[in-house]
Design an enzyme around this catalytic site. Structure first.
Site, PDB file in Angstrom:
ATOM      1  N   CYS A   2       0.858  -1.189   0.000  1.00  0.00           N
ATOM      2  CA  CYS A   2       0.000   0.000   0.000  1.00  0.00           C
ATOM      3  C   CYS A   2       0.895   1.239   0.000  1.00  0.00           C
ATOM      4  O   CYS A   2       1.879   1.305   0.737  1.00  0.00           O
ATOM      5  CB  CYS A   2      -0.949   0.086   1.186  1.00  0.00           C
ATOM      6  N   ARG A  27       3.913  -0.597  -4.741  1.00  0.00           N
ATOM      7  CA  ARG A  27       3.601  -1.043  -3.380  1.00  0.00           C
ATOM      8  C   ARG A  27       2.233  -1.726  -3.287  1.00  0.00           C
ATOM      9  O   ARG A  27       1.850  -2.226  -2.222  1.00  0.00           O
ATOM     10  CB  ARG A  27       3.627   0.147  -2.424  1.00  0.00           C
ATOM     11  N   TRP A  74      -2.950  -2.659  -1.648  1.00  0.00           N
ATOM     12  CA  TRP A  74      -2.721  -4.106  -1.721  1.00  0.00           C
ATOM     13  C   TRP A  74      -3.696  -4.685  -0.696  1.00  0.00           C
ATOM     14  O   TRP A  74      -3.559  -4.449   0.501  1.00  0.00           O
ATOM     15  CB  TRP A  74      -1.272  -4.435  -1.359  1.00  0.00           C
ATOM     16  N   ASN A 100      -2.192   2.333   5.472  1.00  0.00           N
ATOM     17  CA  ASN A 100      -1.375   1.176   5.119  1.00  0.00           C
ATOM     18  C   ASN A 100      -1.137   0.396   6.404  1.00  0.00           C
ATOM     19  O   ASN A 100      -0.600   0.952   7.365  1.00  0.00           O
ATOM     20  CB  ASN A 100      -0.046   1.662   4.516  1.00  0.00           C
ATOM     21  N   GLY A 101      -1.563  -0.866   6.439  1.00  0.00           N
ATOM     22  CA  GLY A 101      -1.356  -1.664   7.646  1.00  0.00           C
ATOM     23  C   GLY A 101      -2.598  -2.483   7.944  1.00  0.00           C
ATOM     24  O   GLY A 101      -3.479  -2.625   7.092  1.00  0.00           O
ATOM     25  N   GLU A 487      16.865 -19.037  -5.588  1.00  0.00           N
ATOM     26  CA  GLU A 487      16.565 -17.701  -6.120  1.00  0.00           C
ATOM     27  C   GLU A 487      16.054 -17.793  -7.568  1.00  0.00           C
ATOM     28  O   GLU A 487      15.119 -17.077  -7.950  1.00  0.00           O
ATOM     29  CB  GLU A 487      17.817 -16.807  -6.019  1.00  0.00           C
ATOM     30  N   LYS A 491      12.474 -16.370  -8.565  1.00  0.00           N
ATOM     31  CA  LYS A 491      12.296 -15.331  -9.595  1.00  0.00           C
ATOM     32  C   LYS A 491      11.342 -15.828 -10.666  1.00  0.00           C
ATOM     33  O   LYS A 491      10.447 -15.116 -11.087  1.00  0.00           O
ATOM     34  CB  LYS A 491      13.630 -14.962 -10.273  1.00  0.00           C
ATOM     35  N   GLU A 494       7.631 -16.126  -9.392  1.00  0.00           N
ATOM     36  CA  GLU A 494       6.919 -14.897  -9.025  1.00  0.00           C
ATOM     37  C   GLU A 494       6.598 -14.011 -10.213  1.00  0.00           C
ATOM     38  O   GLU A 494       5.588 -13.317 -10.196  1.00  0.00           O
ATOM     39  CB  GLU A 494       7.634 -14.116  -7.920  1.00  0.00           C
ATOM     40  N   HIS A 510      15.973 -37.627  -3.525  1.00  0.00           N
ATOM     41  CA  HIS A 510      15.188 -38.061  -2.364  1.00  0.00           C
ATOM     42  C   HIS A 510      13.750 -37.569  -2.436  1.00  0.00           C
ATOM     43  O   HIS A 510      13.134 -37.321  -1.403  1.00  0.00           O
ATOM     44  CB  HIS A 510      15.871 -37.579  -1.081  1.00  0.00           C
ATOM     45  N   LYS A 609       5.720  -4.675  -3.548  1.00  0.00           N
ATOM     46  CA  LYS A 609       7.037  -4.438  -2.944  1.00  0.00           C
ATOM     47  C   LYS A 609       6.837  -4.085  -1.471  1.00  0.00           C
ATOM     48  O   LYS A 609       5.854  -3.440  -1.117  1.00  0.00           O
ATOM     49  CB  LYS A 609       7.672  -3.248  -3.686  1.00  0.00           C
TER      50      LYS A 609
HETATM   51  C1  F6R Z   1      11.354 -11.473  -4.259  1.00  0.00           C
HETATM   52  C2  F6R Z   1      11.318 -10.343  -3.353  1.00  0.00           C
HETATM   53  C3  F6R Z   1      10.849 -10.576  -1.968  1.00  0.00           C
HETATM   54  C4  F6R Z   1      11.667  -9.723  -0.980  1.00  0.00           C
HETATM   55  C5  F6R Z   1      11.105  -9.882   0.438  1.00  0.00           C
HETATM   56  C6  F6R Z   1      11.922  -9.124   1.459  1.00  0.00           C
HETATM   57  O1  F6R Z   1      11.835 -11.118  -5.514  1.00  0.00           O
HETATM   58  O2  F6R Z   1      11.621  -9.243  -3.725  1.00  0.00           O
HETATM   59  O3  F6R Z   1      10.914 -11.919  -1.638  1.00  0.00           O
HETATM   60  O4  F6R Z   1      12.997 -10.123  -1.026  1.00  0.00           O
HETATM   61  O5  F6R Z   1       9.785  -9.420   0.462  1.00  0.00           O
HETATM   62  O6  F6R Z   1      11.953  -7.765   1.181  1.00  0.00           O
HETATM   63  P1  F6R Z   1      13.010  -6.811   1.851  1.00  0.00           P
HETATM   64  O7  F6R Z   1      14.346  -7.188   1.343  1.00  0.00           O
HETATM   65  O8  F6R Z   1      12.601  -5.439   1.438  1.00  0.00           O
HETATM   66  O9  F6R Z   1      12.900  -7.020   3.325  1.00  0.00           O
END
Ligand code: F6R
Length: 614
Positions: A2, A27, A74, A100-101, A487, A491, A494, A510, A609
Site C-alpha cells: 500500500c 507497493r 494491496w 497502510n497496515g 533464487e 524469480k 513470481e 530423495h 514491494k
Molecule cells: C522477491 C522479493 C521478496 C523480498 C522480500 C523481502 O523477488 O523481492 O521476496 O525479497 O519481500 O523484502 P526486503 O528485502 O525489502 O525485506
C-alpha cells in the site's frame, strides 16, 4: 505494501497525488484513490485496478484542491472493489483516511461503533479507524488541536499496524499523519508539505525529509509541521536529505524496471564496495557496524534473519562466512524467528537483511532480538528506513531505488556485502594477507565480470523462449549454488507464474526426481569445478528420465554442450563471488520467460514491494 501520499500547499494537489501514486504503484495495485477538500467538502475518487484507471477517471471528474491524500492498495481486509478502495470516509462525512497496515482489533471497535450509531459501507478495517476518529472528534471538548487530538485518541485504542494520512473537512488546511510499523516520511517544501510511504513519491518536489518513527503523529500545514507522540511527548526531529536522484527511480528507456535493475548490477556492486577496502587492499572495512575489532572477535555465532530473496542472500552469507571466517552461522526466516524461542548463545550476533528496510516480519525479528539483549546489525538499501534506524549498526547497500517488485540488484549487492563481511571477519581470524589481497582483487574485478555476463542477454533470451511454454521447472545446485537455485526458482515463479522449485542437486534424488520428465526441465547451477563431476552425475540422472537440461557453468569447464541441452558459460571467478555471477543468468532467464508468457513483469499478480503486513 500500500502506498500513501498526501499534499498540503498552494499547488494543484490532484496532479501531485496522481504523480505520487504512479511512483508508489509498485507497493500495491489492487485499487487506487484520492481525496481532496474543497469548500469544506470532500471530493473522493476511487477506481479498481491500476493508477492509470484513476487518472482516466480524473480527466472526466474535476476534484481540484490544495490539500489531499491518495492511496494505492494491496488488499488485506475485503475484496478488491471500489467500495473497499481508499480513501475511506467517516459515516458523517467529517474525515477521510488513507491507511497502510492492519487494524487487528477492528471487530471489537466495529461492535462498539455500531452501538454508537455508526454505519459502515466497506469490509475494511480502515473504515473502522476513520469512524473511531470521528467518534472521538465529536466527544472532544477542547477546541485547540481538536483534529490532532481525536486521531491520537483513536489510535490509542488500536492494536495493529498503520501508516495513515487523515483529512478533516473542518480543518481544510491540515493533514494529520501517524505511523506504527508502516513507513511514512514527511517532505518539507517551501509553503507546502508532503507525506508519503516512501521517498520515490515526493523526491521530485523536495529533498528535505523527516522519517516518522513508530508511535509518532504529526500535523502538516502548508508552512509548518509539528511532530509529537500518541502521549504528547516531545520529539527530536531529525531532518535528512534524500541521497538519490529522481531519475534513479525512472525506467530509463528499459521496457521494465526489472530489466533496468538487472542491468544496473555492475553499478550497484561498485556502490556496495565503494570506500570499503583497507588501505593495504587486504581486507574490507565498514563504517557503520559500531563494533570494535575486539568485540567482533568475541562473536562466536551469527544468526541471519530475513524474508524472501533477502533470506536467500542470508543462505549465501552462511556459506561464505562459515567458509572464510570460520564462524558458525544460522539462518532463520524472520517470520519464524519472532515466534520461536530459539536458544542463542550470549555471544551471538544478529544480522537482518532487508532491501526496503521496512519488511514487517524482519523488523519484528530485529526487535525480538533486541528485547533479548542481542547486538543487532542490518544490511539495508533504504537509508533512514525503519530497520536501519532500529538496529544497533549496519551496512547500507547503496543500490539505488529498487522499483521492480522482484528483487534483483539488491540481492547481488547483499551477497557482495556478505562476501566482504566474510573477508573482514576472516582477516580478523585465520585468513592470510595474501588470501585477503586475492579476495579484494576479485571483488574489484566483479563489476566488469558481471558486465560480461549481462552481455549474454540475447543468448539467454533465446534459451528462455524454448522453455517458456513449460508448466514446471527444477533449479538445482550444490553448496553456495543451492541458494542461487532457490533464487532462480523464486524469480521464475513470481514473475512468470511457472511452477518452479529450487533444490540441492543431490537431494533431488530423495523426492523431487519423481517430478522429472520431458515436461519438467532442470536448470543446473554448476560453476564449481571441485564438485563438477557430482553435478554431471545429477545431470545424467535427470537426462536419463528425458528431462531437458539448462546449465550455467564456467568458461573452460569440462561441462560441455554434450552433457546438456543449453549451456550458459560465465567467467571463472573467486569461489566466493561465483554465486553473484551465477545469479545473472537466472534473473535474465526468469525475465525473458515471463516476457514470452506475456506477464506483467514489474507488477506480478498478488505481490507488492515491501511487505508491511504479517
Ligand atoms: C522477491 C522479493 C521478496 C523480498 C522480500 C523481502 O523477488 O523481492 O521476496 O525479497 O519481500 O523484502 P526486503 O528485502 O525489502 O525485506
Amino acid at each position: 505494501m500500500c502506498g500513501i501520499i498526501g499534499y498540503v500547499g498552494n499547488k494543484d494537489a490532484v496532479q501531485i497525488l496522481l504523480d505520487g501514486l504512479t511512483r508508489l504503484e509498485y507497493r500495491g495495485y489492487d485499487s487506487a484513490g484520492i481525496a481532496t477538500v474543497v469548500d469544506s467538502e470532500f471530493n473522493i475518487l476511487r477506481r479498481v485496478g491500476r493508477v492509470a484507471n484513476l487518472i482516466d477517471a480524473v480527466d472526466r471528474v474535476s476534484i481540484a484542491g490544495f490539500v489531499g491524500i491518495g492511496h494505492t492498495r494491496w488488499a488485506t481486509h475485503g475484496v478488491v472493489s471500489e467500495k473497499n478502495a481508499h480513501p475511506h470516509q467517516s459515516a458523517h462525512g467529517l474525515f477521510s483516511i488513507a491507511h497502510n497496515g492492519v487494524i487487528e482489533n477492528y471487530e471489537s471497535i466495529r461492535e462498539f461503533l455500531l452501538g454508537k450509531g455508526f454505519t459502515f459501507e466497506s469490509e475494511t478495517d480502515t473504515e473502522i479507524l476513520v469512524n473511531l476518529i470521528e467518534y472521538h472528534f465529536n466527544k472532544e471538548q477542547d477546541p485547540e488541536n481538536k483534529f490532532l487530538k481525536s486521531v491520537q485518541k483513536a489510535l490509542f485504542h488500536v492494536r495493529g499496524t498503520y501508516g495513515i494520512a487523515v483529512l478533516c473537512k473542518d480543518y481544510a488546511n491540515e493533514i494529520v499523519v501517524a505511523r506504527k510499523s508502516s513507513p511514512l516520511l514527511i517532505g518539507i517544501g517551501s509553503g507546502e508539505m508532503f507525506v508519503a510511504s516512501d521517498a520515490s513519491a515526493i523526491a521530485q518536489h523536495t529533498r528535505d525529509v523527516v522519517y516518522l518513527n513508530d508511535g509518532e503523529i504529526a500535523r502538516l500545514t502548508p508552512s509548518d509541521f509539528f511532530i509529537t507522540t500518541l502521549r504528547n511527548e516531545s520529539v527530536d526531529v531529525v531532518k535528512c536529505e534524500l541521497d538519490w536522484r529522481v531519475e534513479d527511480a525512472d525506467r530509463g528507456g528499459y521496457e521494465h524496471y526489472m530489466l533496468k535493475e538487472i542491468f544496473e548490477q555492475p553499478k550497484a556492486l561498485e556502490n556496495a564496495m565503494r570506500g570499503r577496502f583497507s588501505d593495504d587492499l587486504s581486507t574490507a572495512r565498514f563504517g557503520g557496524l559500531r563494533m570494535s575489532t575486539r568485540e567482533l572477535r568475541q562473536v562466536d555465532r551469527i544468526l541471519f534473519c530475513a524474508c524472501g530473496t533477502a533470506w536467500i542472500a542470508c543462505l549465501v552469507a552462511e556459506y561464505l562466512i562459515e567458509k572464510y571466517a570460520r564462524i558458525p552461522v544460522e539462518v532463520e526466516y524472520a517470520s519464524e524467528f519472532r515466534y520461536q524461542n530459539s536458544p542463542l548463545d550470549k555471544n551471538t550476533l544478529i544480522f537482518v537483511i532487508s532491501q526496503s528496510g521496512e519488511t514487517l516480519d524482519t523488523m519484528a525479528a530485529l526487535q525480538e532480538a533486541k528485547r533479548k539483549g542481542f547486538r543487532t546489525l542490518a544490511i539495508t538499501n533504504v537509508v533512514g528506513s525503519a530497520i536501519a534506524r532500529e538496529s544497533d549498526g549496519g551496512i547500507y547497500q547503496h543500490s539505488g531505488p529498487e522499483i521492480g517488485v522482484a528483487s534483483t540488484k539488491a540481492f547481488t549487492a547483499q551477497i557482495c556485502i556478505a562476501a566482504m563481511l566474510a573477508l573482514y571477519l576472516g582477516r580478523m581470524r585465520d585468513m592470510s594477507f595474501e588470501d585477503g589481497a586475492l579476495f579484494v582483487q576479485a571483488l574489484h574485478d566483479l563489476p566488469s565480470v558481471v558486465e560480461d555476463v549481462l552481455a549474454q542477454g540475447d543468448v539467454i533470451e533465446k534459451i528462455a523462449e524454448k522453455y517458456a511454454h513449460h508448466d514446471d521447472m527444477l533449479f538445482l545446485g550444490r553448496q553456495a549454488m543451492f541458494p542461487i537455485a532457490l533464487e532462480g526458482a523464486l524469480k521464475l515463479k513470481e514473475i512468470s507464474y511457472m511452477h518452479s522449485e529450487g533444490y540441492p542437486a543431490a537431494e533431488m534424488k530423495h523426492g523431487p526426481i519423481a517430478l522429472v520428465s520431458e515436461k519438467c526441465p532442470c536448470f543446473f547451477l554448476a560453476t564449481q569445478e571441485r564438485i563438477l563431476q557430482k553435478n554431471v552425475a545429477n545431470i545424467q540422472e535427470v537426462r536419463s528420465r528425458r528431462a531437458k537440461v539448462i546449465a550455467v557453468a564456467t568458461a573452460g569447464s569440462e561441462l560441455t554442450e554434450k552433457f546438456v541441452d543449453d549451456l550458459i558459460l560465465v567467467p571463472n571467478v573467486h569461489a566466493a563471488l561465483q554465486p553473484i555471477v551465477a545469479t545473472i543468468p537466472v534473473q535474465l532467464f526468469a525475465y525473458y520467460v515471463a516476457k514470452f508468457r506475456g506477464c506483467d513483469i514489474d507488477k506480478p499478480r498478488n505481490l507488492a514491494k515491501s511487505v508491511t503486513v504479517e
